[in-house]
Scaffold this active site. Sequence first.
Site, PDB file in Angstrom:
ATOM      1  N   HIS A  54       0.831  -1.203   0.000  1.00  0.00           N
ATOM      2  CA  HIS A  54       0.000   0.000   0.000  1.00  0.00           C
ATOM      3  C   HIS A  54       0.862   1.248   0.000  1.00  0.00           C
ATOM      4  O   HIS A  54       1.793   1.364   0.781  1.00  0.00           O
ATOM      5  CB  HIS A  54      -0.934   0.000   1.205  1.00  0.00           C
ATOM      6  CG  HIS A  54      -2.084   0.931   1.005  1.00  0.00           C
ATOM      7  ND1 HIS A  54      -2.057   2.228   1.446  1.00  0.00           N
ATOM      8  CD2 HIS A  54      -3.261   0.766   0.362  1.00  0.00           C
ATOM      9  CE1 HIS A  54      -3.197   2.813   1.096  1.00  0.00           C
ATOM     10  NE2 HIS A  54      -3.944   1.958   0.441  1.00  0.00           N
ATOM     11  N   PRO A  55       0.561   2.190  -0.892  1.00  0.00           N
ATOM     12  CA  PRO A  55       1.490   3.300  -1.094  1.00  0.00           C
ATOM     13  C   PRO A  55       1.334   4.484  -0.134  1.00  0.00           C
ATOM     14  O   PRO A  55       1.951   5.514  -0.357  1.00  0.00           O
ATOM     15  CB  PRO A  55       1.187   3.727  -2.530  1.00  0.00           C
ATOM     16  CG  PRO A  55      -0.222   3.352  -2.754  1.00  0.00           C
ATOM     17  CD  PRO A  55      -0.544   2.205  -1.837  1.00  0.00           C
ATOM     18  N   CYS A  56       0.554   4.365   0.927  1.00  0.00           N
ATOM     19  CA  CYS A  56       0.301   5.556   1.736  1.00  0.00           C
ATOM     20  C   CYS A  56       1.554   6.114   2.382  1.00  0.00           C
ATOM     21  O   CYS A  56       1.637   7.296   2.667  1.00  0.00           O
ATOM     22  CB  CYS A  56      -0.772   5.267   2.789  1.00  0.00           C
ATOM     23  SG  CYS A  56      -0.397   3.867   3.833  1.00  0.00           S
ATOM     24  N   LYS A  57       2.560   5.267   2.626  1.00  0.00           N
ATOM     25  CA  LYS A  57       3.779   5.775   3.265  1.00  0.00           C
ATOM     26  C   LYS A  57       4.929   5.970   2.278  1.00  0.00           C
ATOM     27  O   LYS A  57       6.010   6.394   2.648  1.00  0.00           O
ATOM     28  CB  LYS A  57       4.245   4.795   4.354  1.00  0.00           C
ATOM     29  CG  LYS A  57       3.314   4.690   5.532  1.00  0.00           C
ATOM     30  CD  LYS A  57       3.555   5.835   6.503  1.00  0.00           C
ATOM     31  CE  LYS A  57       2.816   5.637   7.808  1.00  0.00           C
ATOM     32  NZ  LYS A  57       1.353   5.663   7.628  1.00  0.00           N
TER      33      LYS A  57
END
Lengths: 375, 323
Positions: A279-282
């Site tokens: 998941h690219p949120c960070k």
Amino acid sequence: MHAIQQQYWAVRDYLSPVLKESKFKEHGRITPEEFVAAGDFLSYKFPVWTWEKGDASRARDYLPADRQYLVTRGVPCLRRATSLAYTDADEDAERLLSFGDPSSGAADEWVETHAGRNATVDSAANPGEIDDIPDLDGDGLAGAMANVSMTSETGATVGETPDLDDIPDMEEDGLEEDEDEATMAPSAPKSGVPTSSGVIDASQVGVANGNLLQVRTYDVMITYDKYYQTPRIWLIGYDENRSPLTPSQIFQDVSADHALKTVTIEGFPHSALQAASVHPCKHASVMKKVIERMNAGVVQEQLAARKNSGKPQDKDKDGKKKWAFGRKGGKDDNLKGAGEDEEVEGMRVDFYLVVFLKFIASIVPTIEVDSTTAF
Amino acid sequence: MPVVQFAPFASLVQPGFWHELTRMKIDVLRLSDEALTVSGSYSVGRSIRDRETGQDIALGCNLIVGEDAYQKASQLPPMSVAATGVFKNYNTIEDFKAADKAALCNDVASKIWDSIISTKNTSLLTQFLLITFADLKKYQYVYWFAFPAFVSKPAWEISESGWKPAQDEIKGLESIYDSLHKSIQSFFLVKEVGDIVVVGSVEQYDAFFAGVAPENRIIGFLDPSALPENPGWPLRNLLTYLRVVYPSQTSSIRVLCWRDSEKPIAGNPWKSRFGVVTIREGDPTAKPSAIGWERLPTTNKLSARVADLAPMMDPRRLADQAV
């Protein structure tokens, strides 16, 4: 001819502000154009990565039709990340990797964790659920079936055991009964003993090393995530018998810090597939930190290069490192007119995906996704 | 002299192929079980060095079919070539079981043989057969691949010196790489003229090798195997082809197994292998028997296998997994 050139410059002027507006060094995010530029660089430098069109009906209009996402296939994964349980004793296993042109003396350094760590004894003795995918070969089917249940880390059964009972024994008798002497027998020759040139068959690895090492392969895709404005990585895995991996099997190759937290199974945006994705949120904040560090090194180096040489552009053109951080730099400067750009450029955005892969390699430490260690 | 043992193809089906089959079965094929033409690909054999033990590990001799298998032209990864296949999907598991497997395999082998005899075209030498039964409700796919290959009687033998690194024998690997990189070929010819090596296509055998001494002639093929002592499966049919079409010149053949996907980094050796294979007198014009059904990797028995895509396709299972 001149008119065409002017057209070209006009288009370039029209496009270039987009690139200049981008502040990938400030916040780690990139524009679609930069994604394409970085992808071009990655696929040019490392041909194992190729651009794919994907499903035309799912194409993203902010990316060129023939450059929707990047893919590399058959990436090997020798060990399970779950067998690399990280303990304090392993703290020293970190290793500084030289990352850049060693001859310049100012190479960037990079910390590689998990360097040279052996699989823990415990996990070798308890291989968990990395048993073979069941086949239709009669005996042992029931036993093997028990192992395909989707078991989460806590051991709770998440999904139902699929029901293969109504698919009967599929072994064929009387087909090709003669053993063909010219067909390599998969396990008979030199079982477990490395051959003279030291190459062993992937299917023999477990036998050879006695530590249940099973070679999986992964297809790895990189897409551009419009919302988070970062690249996003997708994984489809196969076991050593080339059967697709289940989600729980894939999570064995994700370091414990990230499995089931940042890595999930989601619909791949360019086809009907489901794939594991980080998941690219960070991503943006991590990339920002990494880029900041690297950029400092690159700027220093470029300043040093300018001091040492009266004609920085020429140096740039001939320098060995040019391709790494300034591939486009040399050309653009020449077009603008040499010598008028006093600003130090720092790291080029072309390099973004190479750095990104090194970051991803820390999440999936045993998947050899980072083919860029050559430099 | 030892018999040449060929590393069989191992099928790798990307999940995208099953997704596409599901879609086609519902929207296009419906109840038709006509044979379709599909395409797959194979690349040069790859090996990876285990950083912990320093050993090279060969990654299977894979023939890959993916989502784009049903399309005419598909994009190939670098140093890969296409192989065409016959694809037959059965509507029931009973039909699948009752199918005459030997006849199906022989049909494809006959097509290969006919192409050798009539058109002398090498592009049809590597073909595969894929039969499936798709349980669409359970996302389970029963499948079985065959890679028909002719059984040479007597068998090909490898000379006393065995298989060795190609760079010990051939000087111009770099120019071979350059020309393969420009236009990749499954099978090719190499001749050494002085210090220069020239690459040509097998179809122009006579013209290409005219006036070239036998010790300067090399037959090359893109080798999906990475095992040092075992050339890959495509060589089998190529040797049969050469034996049938040029019987007088092929009792001893110098073979180059091409395995380099990129130029080696300074100091590393080339991976390609070289060996001289020979055959005792036989009747090359008689049609040999063919084999090729894939064996189960776990038991090495002839059997169909199942791809269970439910964990990755079943919406209910996916919903359970999502947290």
